[in-house]
Write an enzyme that holds these catalytic residues in place. Structure first.
Site, short mmCIF file in Angstrom:
data_model
loop_
_atom_site.label_atom_id
_atom_site.label_comp_id
_atom_site.label_asym_id
_atom_site.label_seq_id
_atom_site.Cartn_x
_atom_site.Cartn_y
_atom_site.Cartn_z
N GLU A 131 -10.80 -19.34 31.04
CA GLU A 131 -10.58 -21.02 31.84
C GLU A 131 -11.05 -20.58 32.61
O GLU A 131 -12.04 -21.80 33.27
CB GLU A 131 -9.18 -20.99 32.24
N GLU B 278 -2.83 -17.17 25.54
CA GLU B 278 -1.45 -17.39 26.35
C GLU B 278 -0.14 -17.21 25.35
O GLU B 278 0.87 -16.82 25.84
CB GLU B 278 -1.72 -17.73 27.42
#
Length: 717
Positions: free
Chosen positions: A155, A134
């Site tokens: 995740e 990210e």
């Protein structure tokens, strides 16, 4: 520091170091930021690391605003870009307010990269996972080194969502369908992207070779500043977006069964990403992250993740100084399992591998299977053409036992027949050197008995691989009382070179995975014998969210193999391993257990004919005369919840027996085997924390398996 659940190690603070680099062609100065935690462990971002990154980016932004910079780039220490958030720190969060603040701090730091005022670049030189990827996604452009093997957003497999921009940025960058694969599908199978795959998907813009990677990336910055067009995919239309989200939702319902909340929350974020503003999307990510951090599933996932990470240093493994070199490998057998092993050894060890079988027809079939495996890897983009040719050049076949003479390691992968395996080892001992390690890939038979009568039983070990060999990360290393430390050390070293996780197990029936999995299957098929409908039995494990139902698992194992192992375990361990007349009938019928999947990633339904076979076995009449029989018998048979209770109770008892017998030395090793060898999900925390958390261990045994600080890792206070 402690949280009342587990000890949380101090944060290994990642710092952002800045140096100025002159850009080519007069485009000014590039501020190059390097993330480094000054530690051998991968770089992660905890609270202090985020604070340092935020301060650094703000300072760089001020320089950009003042016109001092032409561009900003961020990279990592050698081999690691950034491995994401520091999960041990996440596990230490005790309130939702703290959890919410973590998301907000991450967004505040990373969005500075997209608001710098000058173009921003990520030079992905190594692992980039979760929050690490990210970081790169928040930049305007991304380069990647060709040897990077792990980019992704894992995740949802950890009970979380991509909470620092990923759920919003990825679908807008690569398209909604590809984003659903990145965020939901790849994490489920724990398969990150290699560099070339990431380029094809669109997660990165350009690929450079590792040598001179940063310099090449800086040169590319100059090209972009000079007007090089970097393609960007247009936003998918509303219809495409809605259809993709709906299909993913249907799949989640069929596979996850509500067993964990993270995938559904991630899907909601992606669904909204098309029309949401960046502020709205990031706020929604913050709220989802805050909710999920406080769930059992997230905390259980951190326990499981930590367990798998620590397995790089296996419990009980001998000193590596005792390892013997392996320069040539022999594989006895040329079936599909043997072919998979031959390819794996050739690819990962880079040494000659010879498959030996009794006749040339079998050998040719084995070599053809090996070639199909390698060609498929090429077609899937997992292997280059040159690497494929190297691997195939190392694999040969023979019918001559003497061709195994110079092998340092010989592993047998033949039929599960003890007498046959004993004969094979006796034959091998007559031709190989006394120092050659003899290994068996048996899934349940006694390694000790296989070595009986040998002149050197001390060099025999078990190396139990799981199918499919390339994908399954576990090897059970089976030690007999006679196995030397040198033999075991070599087996562990080979497992490491094969990039597998090795767990040391004692030579007891079924070892760990098959003992528990076959018991689970045995309890379920025994219930069908009692009258539980097959369709009900096949949904028994849905609340656990396992990767496949029991009958699909039995189909993968093979009914004959499952029946054989169940029978042998009952003979060794007693009637707690139930015998099934229906399963025996399935073996005789050779009927397929499950139908083809209705779509990619969807579960496989049980073939309706299976019910008739069970009915006929129970009543000793033909399947044609059993219409309606299952419904009439079901009143006395266990229902889904009752059957799940039976399964979990049986697993609780058996895990206790295994620890008492010393099959493994620690409870955590059982969890590791079940996670890596049986697909027991991270969200459950492994088998034993789940049994502790749900009360089974205390109800059945009167005590927990794990100490309270560990067992409560999945219990929110």
């Amino acid at each position: 520091m402690t949280t009342g659940r587990a000890t949380i190690r101090p944060e290994r603070v990642t710092r952002a170091h800045v140096r100025d680099v002159d850009l080519p062609d007069g485009f000014g100065t590039l501020a190059l930021i390097t993330l480094d935690n000054d530690h051998a462990a991968p770089t992660t971002l905890g609270p202090e690391g985020l604070a340092h990154l935020t301060a650094t980016l703000r300072s760089v932004q001020a320089r950009a605003t003042a016109g001092e910079l032409g561009a900003v780039a961020i990279t990592g220490k050698p081999g690691v870009f950034a491995a994401g958030a520091d999960l041990t720190q996440v596990a230490g969060i005790t309130t939702r307010a703290e959890a919410l603040e973590l998301g907000r701090r991450g967004h505040a730091a990373l969005r500075l990269l997209s608001e710098m005022g000058v173009p921003t670049f990520a030079f992905i030189n190594g692992i980039a996972l979760g929050g690490g990827l990210e970081v790169a996604l928040n930049c305007d452009y991304r380069t990647v080194a060709s040897d990077v093997r792990a980019l992704g957003l894992p995740e949802t497999s950890l009970g979380l969502v991509p909470g620092w921009g990923g759920a919003y940025l990825v679908p807008r960058l690569v398209g909604v369908e590809a984003a659903l694969t990145v965020v939901l599908n790849r994490p489920e199978v724990k398969r990150p992207y290699a560099a070339r795959e990431a380029l094809e998907v669109g997660l990165v813009d350009v690929l450079f070779e590792p040598d001179g990677f940063v310099e090449e990336s800086i040169g590319w910055v100059g090209q972009v500043l000079g007007g090089l067009a970097v393609p960007r995919r247009p936003l998918d239309d509303a219809g495409t977006w809605s259809a993709a989200v709906a299909a993913a939702g249907a799949r989640l319902g069929a596979v996850v069964h509500g067993s964990r909340p993270a995938p559904a929350r991630a899907l909601d974020l992606i669904a909204a990403a098309r029309t949401a503003t960046r502020d709205e999307a990031f706020t929604a990510e913050d709220e989802a992250l805050a909710d999920l951090i406080m769930t059992d599933e997230m905390r259980a996932s951190v326990y499981a993740f930590s367990l798998v990470s620590a397995a790089k240093h296996p419990t009980g493994a001998p000193d590596t100084n005792l390892t013997r070199p392996v320069t040539r490998v022999g594989v006895v057998g040329a079936g599909l399992m043997a072919a998979q092993l031959a390819v794996l050894f050739a690819q990962r060890l880079g040494v000659p591998v010879v498959m030996r079988d009794l006749d040339s027809v079998r050998v040719e079939h084995g070599l053809a299977a090996a070639e199909r495996i390698v060609r498929r890897q090429c077609a899937d983009g997992r292997l280059s053409a040159s690497a494929a040719e190297r691997a195939l050049g190392l694999v040969s076949g023979t019918t001559e036992l003497g061709d195994l003479t110079n092998c340092d390691l010989v592993i047998e992968a033949i039929t599960e027949d003890l007498a046959l395996k004993q004969r094979v080892f006796a034959e091998l001992e007559s031709v190989v050197a006394p120092t050659t390690i003899l290994a068996t890939n048996t899934s349940a038979l006694s390694v000790t008995q296989m070595a009986e009568g040998l002149g050197h039983p001390e060099r025999v070990v078990g190396m139990h691989f799981f199918n499919p060999v390339a994908a399954m990360p576990l090897i059970e290393i089976v030690a007999t009382k006679a196995s030397t430390q040198e033999a075991l050390a070599t087996a562990f070293a080979v497992a490491g070179m094969l990039r597998k996780t090795a767990v040391l197990v004692c030579d007891r029936p079924g070892f760990v995975v098959n003992r528990l999995l076959v018991l689970l299957l045995g309890v379920i098929v025994a219930a069908v014998d009692e009258g539980t409908p097959v369709e009900v039995a096949d949904r028994t494990l849905d609340p656990l969210g396992l990767p496949m139902g029991p009958f699909a698992l039995l189909d993968l194992v093979g009914t004959a193999v499952g029946h054989h192992v169940l029978t042998s375990l009952a003979a060794d361990l007693g009637d707690r391993f139930p015998q099934s007349a229906g399963l025996a009938a399935l073996v005789e019928s050779d009927e397929p257990l499950v139908l083809p999947s209705a779509g990619p990633g969807l579960p496989r339904a049980v073939d309706p004919a299976v019910q008739g076979i069970f009915n006929a076995a129970r009543t000793r009449i033909s399947p044609a005369a059993t219409v309606g029989l299952a419904a009439s018998a079901a009143d006395a048979a266990p229902t889904g919840p009752e059957l799940l209770d039976r399964v979990l109770t049986a697993l609780t008892h058996e895990a206790s027996h295994m620890l008492a017998e010393g099959v493994v030395t620690t409870p955590e090793q059982i969890d590791l085997c079940m996670i890596l060898g049986a697909g027991w999900g991270f969200h459950l925390g492994g088998l034993l924390p789940y049994l502790d958390r749900t009360g089974y261990s205390e109800r059945v045994l009167g005590h927990r398996f794990l100490a309270p600080g560990v067992a409560d890792v999945g219990r929110v206070p």
